[in-house]
Design a protein around this motif. Structure first.
Motif, PDB file in Angstrom:
ATOM      1  N   PHE A  68      14.947   8.739   5.123  1.00  0.00           N
ATOM      2  CA  PHE A  68      15.028   9.356   3.799  1.00  0.00           C
ATOM      3  C   PHE A  68      14.482   8.415   2.727  1.00  0.00           C
ATOM      4  O   PHE A  68      13.828   8.854   1.785  1.00  0.00           O
ATOM      5  CB  PHE A  68      16.471   9.765   3.485  1.00  0.00           C
ATOM      6  CG  PHE A  68      16.990  10.861   4.382  1.00  0.00           C
ATOM      7  CD1 PHE A  68      16.456  12.142   4.322  1.00  0.00           C
ATOM      8  CD2 PHE A  68      18.012  10.618   5.276  1.00  0.00           C
ATOM      9  CE1 PHE A  68      16.933  13.157   5.137  1.00  0.00           C
ATOM     10  CE2 PHE A  68      18.500  11.623   6.093  1.00  0.00           C
ATOM     11  CZ  PHE A  68      17.959  12.896   6.036  1.00  0.00           C
ATOM     12  N   ASP A  69      14.753   7.121   2.880  1.00  0.00           N
ATOM     13  CA  ASP A  69      14.219   6.141   1.926  1.00  0.00           C
ATOM     14  C   ASP A  69      12.690   6.075   2.000  1.00  0.00           C
ATOM     15  O   ASP A  69      12.013   5.933   0.977  1.00  0.00           O
ATOM     16  CB  ASP A  69      14.823   4.750   2.170  1.00  0.00           C
ATOM     17  CG  ASP A  69      16.268   4.652   1.710  1.00  0.00           C
ATOM     18  OD1 ASP A  69      16.707   5.496   0.908  1.00  0.00           O
ATOM     19  OD2 ASP A  69      16.961   3.712   2.160  1.00  0.00           O
ATOM     20  N   GLU A  70      12.163   6.193   3.201  1.00  0.00           N
ATOM     21  CA  GLU A  70      10.701   6.184   3.358  1.00  0.00           C
ATOM     22  C   GLU A  70      10.083   7.424   2.700  1.00  0.00           C
ATOM     23  O   GLU A  70       9.045   7.325   2.042  1.00  0.00           O
ATOM     24  CB  GLU A  70      10.326   6.120   4.843  1.00  0.00           C
ATOM     25  CG  GLU A  70       8.841   6.053   5.102  1.00  0.00           C
ATOM     26  CD  GLU A  70       8.155   4.813   4.548  1.00  0.00           C
ATOM     27  OE1 GLU A  70       6.948   4.890   4.252  1.00  0.00           O
ATOM     28  OE2 GLU A  70       8.815   3.758   4.405  1.00  0.00           O
ATOM     29  N   ILE A  71      10.721   8.558   2.857  1.00  0.00           N
ATOM     30  CA  ILE A  71      10.239   9.776   2.181  1.00  0.00           C
ATOM     31  C   ILE A  71      10.275   9.567   0.671  1.00  0.00           C
ATOM     32  O   ILE A  71       9.320   9.897  -0.037  1.00  0.00           O
ATOM     33  CB  ILE A  71      11.075  11.008   2.605  1.00  0.00           C
ATOM     34  CG1 ILE A  71      10.856  11.305   4.089  1.00  0.00           C
ATOM     35  CG2 ILE A  71      10.720  12.223   1.748  1.00  0.00           C
ATOM     36  CD1 ILE A  71      11.819  12.320   4.676  1.00  0.00           C
ATOM     37  N   HIS A  72      11.367   9.002   0.185  1.00  0.00           N
ATOM     38  CA  HIS A  72      11.498   8.705  -1.253  1.00  0.00           C
ATOM     39  C   HIS A  72      10.352   7.814  -1.728  1.00  0.00           C
ATOM     40  O   HIS A  72       9.723   8.078  -2.756  1.00  0.00           O
ATOM     41  CB  HIS A  72      12.851   8.036  -1.527  1.00  0.00           C
ATOM     42  CG  HIS A  72      13.000   7.554  -2.919  1.00  0.00           C
ATOM     43  ND1 HIS A  72      12.766   6.253  -3.288  1.00  0.00           N
ATOM     44  CD2 HIS A  72      13.339   8.211  -4.051  1.00  0.00           C
ATOM     45  CE1 HIS A  72      12.960   6.129  -4.589  1.00  0.00           C
ATOM     46  NE2 HIS A  72      13.312   7.294  -5.076  1.00  0.00           N
ATOM     47  N   THR A  73      10.072   6.763  -0.971  1.00  0.00           N
ATOM     48  CA  THR A  73       8.996   5.827  -1.330  1.00  0.00           C
ATOM     49  C   THR A  73       7.647   6.539  -1.340  1.00  0.00           C
ATOM     50  O   THR A  73       6.838   6.329  -2.245  1.00  0.00           O
ATOM     51  CB  THR A  73       8.970   4.635  -0.353  1.00  0.00           C
ATOM     52  OG1 THR A  73      10.235   3.969  -0.420  1.00  0.00           O
ATOM     53  CG2 THR A  73       7.855   3.662  -0.669  1.00  0.00           C
ATOM     54  N   MET A  74       7.411   7.382  -0.339  1.00  0.00           N
ATOM     55  CA  MET A  74       6.137   8.099  -0.274  1.00  0.00           C
ATOM     56  C   MET A  74       5.962   9.022  -1.488  1.00  0.00           C
ATOM     57  O   MET A  74       4.864   9.112  -2.037  1.00  0.00           O
ATOM     58  CB  MET A  74       6.037   8.881   1.037  1.00  0.00           C
ATOM     59  CG  MET A  74       5.867   7.985   2.257  1.00  0.00           C
ATOM     60  SD  MET A  74       6.004   8.882   3.810  1.00  0.00           S
ATOM     61  CE  MET A  74       4.505   9.851   3.783  1.00  0.00           C
ATOM     62  N   VAL A  75       7.036   9.675  -1.892  1.00  0.00           N
ATOM     63  CA  VAL A  75       6.965  10.555  -3.069  1.00  0.00           C
ATOM     64  C   VAL A  75       6.734   9.709  -4.317  1.00  0.00           C
ATOM     65  O   VAL A  75       5.878  10.033  -5.150  1.00  0.00           O
ATOM     66  CB  VAL A  75       8.242  11.420  -3.201  1.00  0.00           C
ATOM     67  CG1 VAL A  75       8.282  12.149  -4.527  1.00  0.00           C
ATOM     68  CG2 VAL A  75       8.335  12.403  -2.042  1.00  0.00           C
ATOM     69  N   LYS A  76       7.480   8.636  -4.428  1.00  0.00           N
ATOM     70  CA  LYS A  76       7.376   7.749  -5.589  1.00  0.00           C
ATOM     71  C   LYS A  76       5.963   7.177  -5.730  1.00  0.00           C
ATOM     72  O   LYS A  76       5.425   7.092  -6.833  1.00  0.00           O
ATOM     73  CB  LYS A  76       8.396   6.617  -5.428  1.00  0.00           C
ATOM     74  CG  LYS A  76       8.499   5.685  -6.591  1.00  0.00           C
ATOM     75  CD  LYS A  76       9.601   4.669  -6.300  1.00  0.00           C
ATOM     76  CE  LYS A  76       9.576   3.529  -7.285  1.00  0.00           C
ATOM     77  NZ  LYS A  76      10.589   2.523  -6.950  1.00  0.00           N
ATOM     78  N   GLU A  77       5.357   6.801  -4.594  1.00  0.00           N
ATOM     79  CA  GLU A  77       4.013   6.221  -4.608  1.00  0.00           C
ATOM     80  C   GLU A  77       2.916   7.281  -4.538  1.00  0.00           C
ATOM     81  O   GLU A  77       1.743   6.961  -4.367  1.00  0.00           O
ATOM     82  CB  GLU A  77       3.871   5.239  -3.441  1.00  0.00           C
ATOM     83  CG  GLU A  77       4.775   4.030  -3.575  1.00  0.00           C
ATOM     84  CD  GLU A  77       4.721   3.102  -2.372  1.00  0.00           C
ATOM     85  OE1 GLU A  77       4.064   3.432  -1.347  1.00  0.00           O
ATOM     86  OE2 GLU A  77       5.352   2.030  -2.457  1.00  0.00           O
ATOM     87  N   LYS A  78       3.308   8.547  -4.638  1.00  0.00           N
ATOM     88  CA  LYS A  78       2.389   9.689  -4.631  1.00  0.00           C
ATOM     89  C   LYS A  78       1.565   9.789  -3.343  1.00  0.00           C
ATOM     90  O   LYS A  78       0.426  10.250  -3.335  1.00  0.00           O
ATOM     91  CB  LYS A  78       1.482   9.671  -5.857  1.00  0.00           C
ATOM     92  CG  LYS A  78       2.268   9.752  -7.165  1.00  0.00           C
ATOM     93  CD  LYS A  78       1.388   9.933  -8.351  1.00  0.00           C
ATOM     94  CE  LYS A  78       2.082   9.972  -9.674  1.00  0.00           C
ATOM     95  NZ  LYS A  78       3.417  10.358  -9.816  1.00  0.00           N
ATOM     96  N   LYS A  79       2.175   9.363  -2.239  1.00  0.00           N
ATOM     97  CA  LYS A  79       1.558   9.520  -0.928  1.00  0.00           C
ATOM     98  C   LYS A  79       2.015  10.821  -0.279  1.00  0.00           C
ATOM     99  O   LYS A  79       1.495  11.217   0.758  1.00  0.00           O
ATOM    100  CB  LYS A  79       1.902   8.335  -0.033  1.00  0.00           C
ATOM    101  CG  LYS A  79       1.300   7.034  -0.537  1.00  0.00           C
ATOM    102  CD  LYS A  79       1.693   5.861   0.313  1.00  0.00           C
ATOM    103  CE  LYS A  79       1.087   4.569  -0.240  1.00  0.00           C
ATOM    104  NZ  LYS A  79       1.518   3.408   0.533  1.00  0.00           N
ATOM    105  N   MET A  80       3.017  11.452  -0.896  1.00  0.00           N
ATOM    106  CA  MET A  80       3.513  12.753  -0.467  1.00  0.00           C
ATOM    107  C   MET A  80       3.999  13.477  -1.717  1.00  0.00           C
ATOM    108  O   MET A  80       4.638  12.876  -2.577  1.00  0.00           O
ATOM    109  CB  MET A  80       4.678  12.601   0.530  1.00  0.00           C
ATOM    110  CG  MET A  80       5.293  13.914   0.968  1.00  0.00           C
ATOM    111  SD  MET A  80       6.813  13.726   1.958  1.00  0.00           S
ATOM    112  CE  MET A  80       6.132  13.334   3.543  1.00  0.00           C
ATOM    113  N   SER A  81       3.671  14.750  -1.790  1.00  0.00           N
ATOM    114  CA  SER A  81       4.145  15.530  -2.942  1.00  0.00           C
ATOM    115  C   SER A  81       5.628  15.863  -2.760  1.00  0.00           C
ATOM    116  O   SER A  81       6.126  15.913  -1.636  1.00  0.00           O
ATOM    117  CB  SER A  81       3.330  16.812  -3.073  1.00  0.00           C
ATOM    118  OG  SER A  81       3.609  17.678  -1.987  1.00  0.00           O
TER     119      SER A  81
END
Length: 178
Positions: A68-81
């Motif tokens: 879940f933290d990795e998903i959060h990071t990806m969203v934060k870094e705009k690597k995932m919408s």
């Protein structure tokens, strides 16, 4: 080969099968960062199919706070919408509920805190065009969490009840038309 050996072999095969779901899921997840929006949606569709095949143990071994933290990071870094994150998390929460999994991973994650913050911010705005976002956030939040602060429930429950009521009314209209 005696009967006990065959049972052990079957259990081993089941364990290998369980590991393959987690391995496949995590392999696809690791590829998301390098994909564009459309390809991410396709991979998330595949990942959602894999989640369907997971049992409780497998689900808990994959959906830990780190994921879940990795998903959060990806969203934060705009690597995932956020839309793609919700697509994945909504299905994971749905399967968690169906499989009756008790898991603390989401509660201990940055993604939960992000959802809480977004739910409160969107509730304050009360914008019609953002209604789908708050509904999606509430669905994810409630299905993945194991406890809820009163403030969160006071926003999420009316929102989800409104959706359920609208769906029921739409079904009644469809039946009348037939």
């Amino acid at each position: 080969m005696n009967r006990m050996d065959m049972c052990d072999e079957d259990k081993f095969n089941d364990d290998v099968q369980e590991l393959s779901f987690g391995g496949k899921f995590l392999r696809l997840f690791s590829e998301l960062e390098r994909c564009g929006e459309i390809e991410q949606k396709q991979k998330i569709g595949e990942m959602n199919e894999i989640i369907d095949g997971m049992n409780k143990v497998e689900w808990k071994s994959v959906f830990k706070a780190e994921l879940f933290d990795e998903i959060h990071t990806m969203v934060k870094e705009k690597k995932m919408s956020m839309e793609n994150a919700i697509l994945l998390l909504k299905h994971a929460g749905y399967c968690k509920a169906l499989k009756n999994v008790w898991s603390l991973g989401f509660n201990d994650s940055e993604m939960r805190r992000r959802f809480e913050k977004m739910i409160f911010e969107e509730a304050k705005k009360k914008e019609e065009e953002k209604e789908k976002l708050i509904i999606d956030l509430c669905e994810c939040y409630i299905s993945l969490s194991y406890d809820f602060p009163h403030e969160s429930l006071s926003i999420c429950m009316p929102c989800l009840l409104k959706v359920a009521l609208n769906e029921e009314e739409n079904e009644k209209l469809k039946r009348k038309r037939k």
